[in-house]
Structure formats: structure tokens, C-alpha cells
Write an enzyme that holds these catalytic residues in place. Structure first.
Site, PDB file in Angstrom:
ATOM      1  N   ASP A   1       1.744   6.659   5.283  1.00 35.27           N
ATOM      2  CA  ASP A   1       0.751   5.683   4.828  1.00 35.27           C
ATOM      3  C   ASP A   1       1.197   4.925   3.571  1.00 35.27           C
ATOM      4  O   ASP A   1       0.436   4.141   3.013  1.00 35.27           O
ATOM      5  CB  ASP A   1      -0.588   6.395   4.601  1.00 35.27           C
ATOM      6  CG  ASP A   1      -1.786   5.497   4.861  1.00 35.27           C
ATOM      7  OD1 ASP A   1      -1.612   4.468   5.535  1.00 35.27           O
ATOM      8  OD2 ASP A   1      -2.879   5.822   4.373  1.00 35.27           O
TER       9      ASP A   1
ATOM     10  N   ASP B   1     -12.037   7.195   3.652  1.00 37.81           N
ATOM     11  CA  ASP B   1     -10.816   7.011   4.441  1.00 37.81           C
ATOM     12  C   ASP B   1     -10.415   5.532   4.524  1.00 37.81           C
ATOM     13  O   ASP B   1      -9.322   5.211   4.985  1.00 37.81           O
ATOM     14  CB  ASP B   1     -11.031   7.595   5.843  1.00 37.81           C
ATOM     15  CG  ASP B   1      -9.739   7.812   6.595  1.00 37.81           C
ATOM     16  OD1 ASP B   1      -8.666   7.723   5.961  1.00 37.81           O
ATOM     17  OD2 ASP B   1      -9.806   8.078   7.807  1.00 37.81           O
TER      18      ASP B   1
ATOM     19  N   LYS C   1       0.866  -1.187   0.000  1.00 45.56           N
ATOM     20  CA  LYS C   1       0.000   0.000   0.000  1.00 45.56           C
ATOM     21  C   LYS C   1       0.892   1.224   0.000  1.00 45.56           C
ATOM     22  O   LYS C   1       1.692   1.427   0.915  1.00 45.56           O
ATOM     23  CB  LYS C   1      -0.903   0.004   1.245  1.00 45.56           C
ATOM     24  CG  LYS C   1      -1.615   1.352   1.489  1.00 45.56           C
ATOM     25  CD  LYS C   1      -2.523   1.340   2.725  1.00 45.56           C
ATOM     26  CE  LYS C   1      -3.071   2.737   3.031  1.00 45.56           C
ATOM     27  NZ  LYS C   1      -3.918   2.797   4.244  1.00 45.56           N
TER      28      LYS C   1
ATOM     29  N   ARG D   1      -7.441  -0.481   1.274  1.00 43.19           N
ATOM     30  CA  ARG D   1      -7.974  -1.745   0.746  1.00 43.19           C
ATOM     31  C   ARG D   1      -8.407  -1.592  -0.709  1.00 43.19           C
ATOM     32  O   ARG D   1      -8.362  -2.546  -1.484  1.00 43.19           O
ATOM     33  CB  ARG D   1      -9.112  -2.226   1.663  1.00 43.19           C
ATOM     34  CG  ARG D   1     -10.292  -1.305   1.706  1.00 43.19           C
ATOM     35  CD  ARG D   1     -11.198  -1.546   2.921  1.00 43.19           C
ATOM     36  NE  ARG D   1     -10.619  -0.996   4.149  1.00 43.19           N
ATOM     37  CZ  ARG D   1     -11.190  -1.090   5.347  1.00 43.19           C
ATOM     38  NH1 ARG D   1     -12.341  -1.719   5.498  1.00 43.19           N
ATOM     39  NH2 ARG D   1     -10.608  -0.556   6.399  1.00 43.19           N
TER      40      ARG D   1
ATOM     41  N   LYS E   1     -10.030  13.254   7.750  1.00 43.36           N
ATOM     42  CA  LYS E   1      -9.528  12.938   9.086  1.00 43.36           C
ATOM     43  C   LYS E   1      -9.470  14.202   9.939  1.00 43.36           C
ATOM     44  O   LYS E   1      -9.331  15.302   9.401  1.00 43.36           O
ATOM     45  CB  LYS E   1      -8.103  12.382   8.975  1.00 43.36           C
ATOM     46  CG  LYS E   1      -8.005  10.975   8.430  1.00 43.36           C
ATOM     47  CD  LYS E   1      -6.545  10.514   8.392  1.00 43.36           C
ATOM     48  CE  LYS E   1      -6.399   9.119   7.827  1.00 43.36           C
ATOM     49  NZ  LYS E   1      -7.037   8.075   8.634  1.00 43.36           N
TER      50      LYS E   1
ATOM     51  N   GLU F   1      -9.265   3.675   2.270  1.00 41.64           N
ATOM     52  CA  GLU F   1      -8.783   3.722   0.892  1.00 41.64           C
ATOM     53  C   GLU F   1      -7.702   2.689   0.595  1.00 41.64           C
ATOM     54  O   GLU F   1      -7.516   2.293  -0.553  1.00 41.64           O
ATOM     55  CB  GLU F   1      -8.242   5.128   0.571  1.00 41.64           C
ATOM     56  CG  GLU F   1      -6.794   5.421   0.998  1.00 41.64           C
ATOM     57  CD  GLU F   1      -6.548   5.327   2.487  1.00 41.64           C
ATOM     58  OE1 GLU F   1      -7.510   5.453   3.260  1.00 41.64           O
ATOM     59  OE2 GLU F   1      -5.382   5.120   2.883  1.00 41.64           O
TER      60      GLU F   1
HETATM   61  N1  BES Z   1      -4.056   4.929   6.861  1.00 40.49           N
HETATM   62  C1  BES Z   1      -5.146   4.640   7.722  1.00 40.49           C
HETATM   63  C2  BES Z   1      -4.781   3.689   8.863  1.00 40.49           C
HETATM   64  C3  BES Z   1      -3.763   4.188   9.843  1.00 40.49           C
HETATM   65  C4  BES Z   1      -4.172   4.734  11.057  1.00 40.49           C
HETATM   66  C5  BES Z   1      -2.400   4.054   9.606  1.00 40.49           C
HETATM   67  C6  BES Z   1      -3.232   5.157  11.963  1.00 40.49           C
HETATM   68  C7  BES Z   1      -1.473   4.476  10.522  1.00 40.49           C
HETATM   69  C8  BES Z   1      -1.882   5.020  11.705  1.00 40.49           C
HETATM   70  C9  BES Z   1      -6.293   4.016   6.927  1.00 40.49           C
HETATM   71  O1  BES Z   1      -6.384   4.413   5.601  1.00 40.49           O
HETATM   72  C10 BES Z   1      -7.565   4.437   7.563  1.00 40.49           C
HETATM   73  O2  BES Z   1      -7.842   5.613   7.551  1.00 40.49           O
HETATM   74  N2  BES Z   1      -8.297   3.493   8.128  1.00 40.49           N
HETATM   75  C11 BES Z   1      -9.520   3.779   8.781  1.00 40.49           C
HETATM   76  C12 BES Z   1     -10.541   2.782   8.286  1.00 40.49           C
HETATM   77  C13 BES Z   1     -11.945   3.112   8.677  1.00 40.49           C
HETATM   78  C14 BES Z   1     -12.412   4.372   7.986  1.00 40.49           C
HETATM   79  C15 BES Z   1     -12.834   1.958   8.313  1.00 40.49           C
HETATM   80  C16 BES Z   1      -9.279   3.622  10.276  1.00 40.49           C
HETATM   81  O3  BES Z   1      -8.487   2.776  10.670  1.00 40.49           O
HETATM   82  O4  BES Z   1      -9.866   4.385  11.033  1.00 40.49           O
HETATM   83 ZN    ZN Z   2      -4.642   4.981   4.724  1.00 39.42          ZN
HETATM   84 MN    MN Z   3      -7.474   6.192   5.336  1.00 39.48          MN
END
Ligand code: BES
Ligand code: ZN
Ligand code: MN
Length: 486
Positions: free
Chosen positions: A274, A333, A251, A337, A263, A335
């Protein structure tokens, strides 16, 4: 860092610090008990991680002497040598001295090489954007001498480790770079430069990905003025150049604002990391080429920027992935996946790999589950999982296997499309992994959620200074070396 392997009686240069690694319980007898009083007065027992400055004994040429605890003698292995040497470096790095000499008990070639490797990892620093750092705050140690009676063998053993340290630094640099500098095309350019090491690198832009039908990946990058890229790195090191490759997918979200599902501002700067999965895969390909691994491997990087914009994808949009499956976007967010869905499909269609491992800073939920020292492992295959866990253990990059319970799969069913891109908060890293699983087409597959482990602040082990860790490069390199070469 200049690394040398020297004999115990080699003359010590000016401005040298001498680090003596001592065992717990045996510490007081070091150098005929010369330091026993100092140790007692500082509660220095030789326990792992302890360091103590002592006065240089009369007649010593060292400008400074540091004792470094290495724990119990019976437990001292190559990993112990690595961390002890890294602690020694950390203790003297800004001392103003320029050379560190490390004396390890029973330093055979393997331990000496690993000690040098530990110093290389500990000396990693990302300082290219500092213009005003005071000289006394800058590391002064530029040379490390590791004492061993097997210097020639240590040089040989160190060659592959030096290639690994270079690759980890490359990976850490990618994660550390600010997002205005490292956007998808710049990331692609940096991996393209790895062709110098003998990799073959192809870069696809948006027009090519459109032709391939990668609507899932392209939807993520749609709100960014930076063009999305797919990088394909190939290493053909096996004797049989046609042998089925092993594959790694990363990713590479160069910045994740969350998109329209934006966010919160607090800590958003962290989302420059990321692309940690893509950085780890790049690091792996770097070391495979660097040490001329006898394996055929491919690395696929999905490189995008997730931005809110008039053209950005909306919650409620439906996109069609390269696999033909449709996805309802619930949260922009989620994204990562979406990027992986097309990247893993492409990987399988084109390369028919023996197995496929993806790495991604995928979910905040994995940090809640496992903290920031342990990565989440999800897999449809026990043998691949076992190999990953064994390598993870050997390299000190911990993984914990998580379940993929079939009954959770319905949580990502959509009312209007084949699936939706979030499964709610409960088991958030699991449903994220199960989303990717819907794009796995019968190959042994593992997914590593490295959202917690890609970045470390503060540092807790001397081989991983604060900031980008390079997590994944060591363990994957080890798994390839132990199980898939030759
Ligand atoms: N890049 C984030 C996950 C992340 C969080 C990486 C903290 C490093 C530190 C990912 O894209 C994301 O935003 N995930 C969301 C998913 C949710 C919207 C279902 C999350 O984990 O809140
Ligand atoms: Zn992300
Ligand atoms: Mn995200």
C-alpha cells in the site's frame, strides 16, 4: 546482469544460449530453413511470445538455441525488441547456462538498447529472504550479449535505460519488502540514501508535521508505534535552478490493516504494497537523478502505518487538515486519501508547482472497474491528462481516464464537518479522487489510482515478473523526458 553489445561474428563463450528472434510468417526461412521442421512440429509460427528450443546447427558454438517469436515484421518496434529479449531471458534463465546472446533482426542501436533493457526488467527478482533455494531453481544467466552492428551507439542509448531499470528495481524492492522491515522511518532512510545520486532529501517527523497542522495524515498513523514521516525529494536539474518545479506525491501506507475498520484476514498480507504510490514516486526521482534530467522536480511521500490500537483513530473522529478543512472519519480504512490530503496541500503551499501528479494504491473499486493491468487516471486538466496518456501508451503502462462528475461531490459532504472520508460504494474510486480534489488549490492536477497495477500475480508479460511491478516509473519518466525537459 552484465550487459554487452557485440558484433554478429563475436566469438560465443562457453555456456552460452543463443536466442534468435524471428518474425511471424518469415520464421520458416530462418537460417536457410534449418529449423522449419522443428517449427512445424511445435506449431511455432513466430507469433509474439512464442519460444521454441531447437538443436544447435552443426558448427555452432551455442550450448542451446532458442527461437523467439516477435510477431509481424512490419509491427516490430523498440517495444517489440524489449519484450522479445525479455522472453528469451525467461526461456533460458534457469538453464544452468551463464550467458544469453540475443540476435534480433535489424538490430539498430535503439532496438539493441531496448532489448538489453527488456532483459534487465525480466531479470528482476526479490530473493534476499530466501536461504534454502535449490541451485537449479536459481537463475543462472548473469550476462547478456545483444548483437548489433552499432555497438557504440547502443552503449550510449542504453545509459538512460540502465538508469531507468535501476530505478524500477529500486521501486519494486520497496514494494516487495515485508512490512516489519519497511516501516515509515525505514522507507525514509532508503530514500535519504538517494542523496548519493544527487537528490536533496528532507525528512519530517511527527513533531514537525504537528506544527504544520497535518492532522489528517497524523490521524492515520496515530494507532501505530512506528513514527509517521513525510519525505521531500528534490531534483534540480534544469539550467534555471529557480524554475518552477513539477511535483509528484505518493501514498506511502507501509501497511494498511484498515485500522479500527479492520480488514478481513484473507489476503491482508497484500497490504504491504500500500506504499506503491510512494515507491513509484521514489523510482521516478531515482531515474531523474540517475540520468541527470534537465528539469526541476519534487517528490513528496506521505509515509504512515495504519494500525488498530488503543490510540488509533475511530470512526466518528473529526480531524483538521493542514488546509484548515475538517474531515469526519467514517471508515478508518479509507486512509490513503487522508494521507494525500495533507501531502498535496503541503506540496502546493511550499513548491507552487507547475502541476502535481499523485499516485496511490487508493481503492479496491478501481480494480473492479479496470482490472489489474490498467490504472485509473483522474484529472482537472486536459493537457496534463493528454501528456500522461501519451506517455502511458508509449511505455506500455496503460491508463484509462475516469470522470470527476461535479454532482458526485456532495456524496462526501458530512453532517458535522467540511467533508467525510468515504462516499459509499457506488463510484468508489471517483469519490476517493474527488476527496483529494478538495485539497487541490488551483494547480493542474492528476491522480493515478494504481491499486490494481502495483502488483502482478501471475506475471503476464516477461518484462514484469510476478510481484511488484514498479508501475508508474516508466510512464512518468517518459512524460517528463518528452514534455518537461530542456
Ligand atoms: N489500500 C486500500 C485499497 C487497495 C485495495 C489497494 C486492494 C490494493 C488492493 C485502501 O486504503 C482501502 O482500504 N480502500 C477502501 C476504501 C473504502 C473503505 C471506502 C476500499 O477500497 O475498500
Ligand atoms: Zn490503503
Ligand atoms: Mn485502507
Amino acid at each position: 546482469m552484465d550487459i554487452q553489445f557485440v558484433a554478429a561474428d563475436a566469438a560465443l563463450g562457453e555456456k552460452s544460449a543463443l536466442a534468435i528472434v524471428v518474425f511471424e510468417g518469415e520464421a520458416a526461412s530462418v537460417q536457410g530453413g534449418a529449423f522449419a521442421k522443428a517449427m512445424a512440429g511445435a506449431r511455432f509460427t513466430g507469433a509474439k511470445g512464442q519460444t521454441l528450443d531447437v538443436l544447435a546447427p552443426a558448427g555452432s558454438d551455442a550450448a542451446r538455441v532458442v527461437l523467439v517469436g516477435a510477431g509481424k515484421a512490419a509491427d516490430f518496434d523498440v517495444m517489440g525488441a524489449e519484450t522479445a529479449a525479455a522472453s528469451a531471458y525467461a526461456a533460458v534463465k534457469t538453464s544452468g547456462l551463464t550467458t544469453l546472446r540475443v540476435v534480433l533482426p535489424g538490430a539498430d542501436a535503439a532496438k539493441a538498447a531496448r532489448a538489453a533493457f527488456g532483459v534487465r526488467l525480466a531479470a528482476y527478482r526479490f530473493d534476499k529472504y530466501r536461504t534454502k533455494e535449490a541451485a537449479e531453481k536459481k537463475p543462472s544467466v548473469v550476462k547478456t550479449e545483444v548483437v548489433t552492428a552499432e555497438a557504440d551507439a547502443a552503449v550510449t542509448a542504453f545509459a538512460d535505460l540502465a538508469a531507468l531499470a535501476d530505478a524500477i528495481s529500486f521501486s519494486r524492492d520497496l514494494v516487495s519488502e515485508p512490512p516489519n522491515v519497511l516501516y515509515p522511518a525505514e522507507f525514509a532512510k532508503r530514500v535519504k540514501q538517494l542523496e548519493e545520486l544527487g537528490l536533496e532529501v528532507e525528512i519530517l517527523g511527527e513533531a514537525e508535521m504537528m506544527k504544520l497542522g497535518m492532522g489528517s495524515l497524523l490521524g492515520v498513523g496515530q494507532g501505530s508505534i512506528r513514527e509517521s514521516q513525510l519525505a521531500i525529494l528534490k531534483w534540480n536539474g534544469a539550467d534555471d535552478k529557480k524554475a518552477q518545479p513539477i511535483a509528484f506525491v505518493g501514498k506511502g501506507v507501509c501497511f494498511d490493516t484498515g485500522g479500527i475498520s479492520i480488514k478481513p484476514a484473507d489476503n491482508m498480507e497484500h497490504m504491504k504494497t500500500d506504499m506503491g504510490g510512494a515507491a513509484a514516486v521514489s523510482g521516478l526521482m531515482h531515474v531523474l537523478a540517475g540520468r541527470k534530467a534537465k528539469v526541476n522536480a519534487v517528490g513528496i511521500l506521505g509515509l504512515v502505518e495504519n494500525m488498530p490500537d488503543g490510540n488509533a483513530q475511530r470512526p466518528g473522529d473529526v480531524v483538521t487538515s493542514m488546509s484548515g478543512q475538517t474531515i469526519e472519519i467514517i471508515n478508518t480504512d479509507a486512509e490513503g486519501r487522508l494521507v494525500l490530503a495533507d501531502a498535496v496541500w503541503y506540496c502546493q503551499q511550499r513548491f507552487k508547482p507547475k502541476f502535481m501528479v499523485d499516485l496511490a494504491t487508493l481503492t479496491g473499486a478501481i480494480i473492479i472497474a479496470l482490472g489489474d493491468d490498467v490504472g485509473g487516471l483522474f484529472s482537472n486538466n486536459d493537457e496534463l491528462s493528454g501528456n500522461l496518456l501519451a506517455a502511458s501508451n508509449a511505455e506500455g503502462e496503460p491508463l484509462w481516464r475516469m470522470p470527476l462528475p461535479a454532482q458526485y461531490d456532495k456524496n462526501i459532504d458530512s453532517m458535522i464537518a467540511d467533508m467525510k472520508n468515504t462516499g459509499g460504494r457506488p463510484g468508489g474510486s471517483i469519490t476517493a479522487a474527488m476527496f483529494i480534489q478538495r485539497f487541490v488549490n488551483g494547480v493542474p492536477w492528476a491522480h493515478l489510482d494504481i491499486a490494481g497495477t502495483a502488483w502482478k500475480k501471475p506475471s503476464t508479460v516477461p518484462t514484469i515478473p510476478e510481484g511488484a511491478t514498479g508501475f508508474g516509473v516508466r510512464l512518468l519518466n517518459r512524460m517528463v523526458a518528452d514534455k518537461y525537459e530542456g
